[in-house]
Design an enzyme around this catalytic site. Sequence first.
Site, PDB file in Angstrom:
ATOM      1  N   ALA A  15      -3.793   2.067   0.190  1.00 32.74           N
ATOM      2  CA  ALA A  15      -4.846   1.622   1.098  1.00 32.74           C
ATOM      3  C   ALA A  15      -4.707   2.257   2.481  1.00 32.74           C
ATOM      4  O   ALA A  15      -5.672   2.793   3.035  1.00 32.74           O
ATOM      5  CB  ALA A  15      -4.836   0.101   1.200  1.00 32.74           C
ATOM      6  N   VAL A  16      -3.509   2.219   3.049  1.00 35.58           N
ATOM      7  CA  VAL A  16      -3.295   2.770   4.392  1.00 35.58           C
ATOM      8  C   VAL A  16      -3.359   4.296   4.365  1.00 35.58           C
ATOM      9  O   VAL A  16      -4.008   4.925   5.208  1.00 35.58           O
ATOM     10  CB  VAL A  16      -1.952   2.292   4.971  1.00 35.58           C
ATOM     11  CG1 VAL A  16      -1.627   3.022   6.274  1.00 35.58           C
ATOM     12  CG2 VAL A  16      -1.984   0.785   5.217  1.00 35.58           C
ATOM     13  N   GLY A  17      -2.697   4.916   3.401  1.00 39.35           N
ATOM     14  CA  GLY A  17      -2.708   6.367   3.309  1.00 39.35           C
ATOM     15  C   GLY A  17      -4.109   6.915   3.090  1.00 39.35           C
ATOM     16  O   GLY A  17      -4.490   7.936   3.674  1.00 39.35           O
ATOM     17  N   ASN A 113       5.609   0.867   6.971  1.00 41.32           N
ATOM     18  CA  ASN A 113       5.935  -0.416   7.580  1.00 41.32           C
ATOM     19  C   ASN A 113       7.423  -0.517   7.885  1.00 41.32           C
ATOM     20  O   ASN A 113       8.257   0.061   7.185  1.00 41.32           O
ATOM     21  CB  ASN A 113       5.560  -1.567   6.633  1.00 41.32           C
ATOM     22  CG  ASN A 113       4.114  -1.987   6.808  1.00 41.32           C
ATOM     23  OD1 ASN A 113       3.558  -1.902   7.898  1.00 41.32           O
ATOM     24  ND2 ASN A 113       3.507  -2.459   5.730  1.00 41.32           N
ATOM     25  N   LYS A 200       4.810  -4.587  16.245  1.00 42.59           N
ATOM     26  CA  LYS A 200       4.232  -4.785  14.912  1.00 42.59           C
ATOM     27  C   LYS A 200       5.194  -5.560  14.023  1.00 42.59           C
ATOM     28  O   LYS A 200       4.790  -6.357  13.173  1.00 42.59           O
ATOM     29  CB  LYS A 200       3.914  -3.423  14.295  1.00 42.59           C
ATOM     30  CG  LYS A 200       3.399  -3.476  12.843  1.00 42.59           C
ATOM     31  CD  LYS A 200       2.037  -4.118  12.742  1.00 42.59           C
ATOM     32  CE  LYS A 200       1.560  -4.205  11.291  1.00 42.59           C
ATOM     33  NZ  LYS A 200       1.336  -2.872  10.685  1.00 42.59           N
ATOM     34  N   ASN A 204       4.920  -8.324  11.099  1.00 46.50           N
ATOM     35  CA  ASN A 204       5.332  -7.987   9.739  1.00 46.50           C
ATOM     36  C   ASN A 204       6.573  -8.740   9.273  1.00 46.50           C
ATOM     37  O   ASN A 204       6.754  -8.971   8.083  1.00 46.50           O
ATOM     38  CB  ASN A 204       5.597  -6.482   9.637  1.00 46.50           C
ATOM     39  CG  ASN A 204       4.406  -5.734   9.069  1.00 46.50           C
ATOM     40  OD1 ASN A 204       3.514  -6.324   8.487  1.00 46.50           O
ATOM     41  ND2 ASN A 204       4.393  -4.429   9.249  1.00 46.50           N
ATOM     42  N   SER A 270       0.316  -7.252   3.555  1.00 50.39           N
ATOM     43  CA  SER A 270       0.662  -6.344   2.461  1.00 50.39           C
ATOM     44  C   SER A 270       1.602  -6.967   1.439  1.00 50.39           C
ATOM     45  O   SER A 270       1.483  -6.721   0.242  1.00 50.39           O
ATOM     46  CB  SER A 270       1.278  -5.064   3.022  1.00 50.39           C
ATOM     47  OG  SER A 270       2.462  -5.352   3.763  1.00 50.39           O
ATOM     48  N   GLU A 282       7.911  -4.861   0.029  1.00 52.05           N
ATOM     49  CA  GLU A 282       8.756  -4.075   0.924  1.00 52.05           C
ATOM     50  C   GLU A 282       9.770  -4.976   1.638  1.00 52.05           C
ATOM     51  O   GLU A 282       9.798  -5.057   2.861  1.00 52.05           O
ATOM     52  CB  GLU A 282       7.899  -3.337   1.948  1.00 52.05           C
ATOM     53  CG  GLU A 282       6.977  -2.301   1.341  1.00 52.05           C
ATOM     54  CD  GLU A 282       6.151  -1.593   2.392  1.00 52.05           C
ATOM     55  OE1 GLU A 282       6.500  -0.461   2.769  1.00 52.05           O
ATOM     56  OE2 GLU A 282       5.158  -2.179   2.854  1.00 52.05           O
TER      57      GLU A 282
END
Length: 366
Positions: A15-17, A113, A200, A204, A270, A282
């Site tokens: 999604a991010v890429g 992330n 961030k 996260n 995520s 992650e």
Amino acid sequence: MHKRPLEILIFGAGAVGSTFGWRLAQNPFVRLSAVCRSNYTSVKTNGIHLRTTLWGNGSFRPHRVVKAVSDVQNVAFDYVVCANKLTPSDAVSFAEAIRPAVRPTTTLVSVQNGINVERPLKHMFEGNTILSAICYASCQQPLPGQVQQLTQIRPFAFAIGTYHSGSTDTQSENNKLEKLVSLDSKFKAIKDVNTERWTKMMFNGSLNPVSALTGLNSHQLLQDSPSLTLAHRLAEEIYEVASRSGANLPADSVSRTISCLQSPAPIVPSMLQDARDGRQMEVEALCGNIWRQADAVGVSVPAVKATYDALTSMNQKIGIPRQYTFESDPHTPVADLSTDLASETSRRASKHLLYDVQPSITPVAA
């Protein structure tokens, strides 16, 4: 004027890429290649389609769609963008995986992330410029090649800065940064990557794990007092680690982090997306690196370690059927299991105890 196309490789077209690559590909002088995994067939055949609130809707087809970096090793890439998730199996190997595409002049960009995620790149490509990009847009890929961006926690999508590694040619590094940032109006150049990463990380490392444990999105977390308490405690611990690690965070960072839950549209972090889809979360990048850094700077983080243990236990079960239950009650749904696990984590963290109970879990019968 560009004498030749700007060659850019996206390693990890999730999604991010895909979102990052889409924005780069809007520039006519950019020639974009993408390394795809599970969505390879869809992207190769149909391209990538996006619905976003930041840029509107659109679609694009990468110039090259490949399964492995070795398929494009003869291309002289100007930038290699690492947007892959850092699961335990990828945490080190991704740097080795991109090696065939990296030349001495290639600029590496980490859009991953977590904190300290640039270190594998620095270790393997010591002489290359490394840029660090922090994503503030919430992106999802509900179907292969179908990407949605529904909300964001900043007015810009990506904050990008130089990962300072002792290079004496800072002007060259800054030029490469400026060139990348100029490719989209929602890219923002920053000077202090360390502080931005920790900013961030406040989100996260607190709201993301709690969301995964409970199965709740950001708006639902606001209504769940035990989960909100745990998220607040995690943010407090992360703030202490960040401050001890040289990050210049505002004194009200914890309250700012919790206020992100009030975004106009609910955020599905995520980790929760991965848990719902039966993918490895992650945990190392978003929890493990925090407590390891905490140990390095002498900060006690019992809530972080408790949450890390609970999520590691969940991660170990991913790969078998997605729904789990306690052996003592074969009818307990997955949401109840996550809530119980989070409640126990919160209780022990509040007492400065590590989570040392690993409940026995078996898959729900199909």
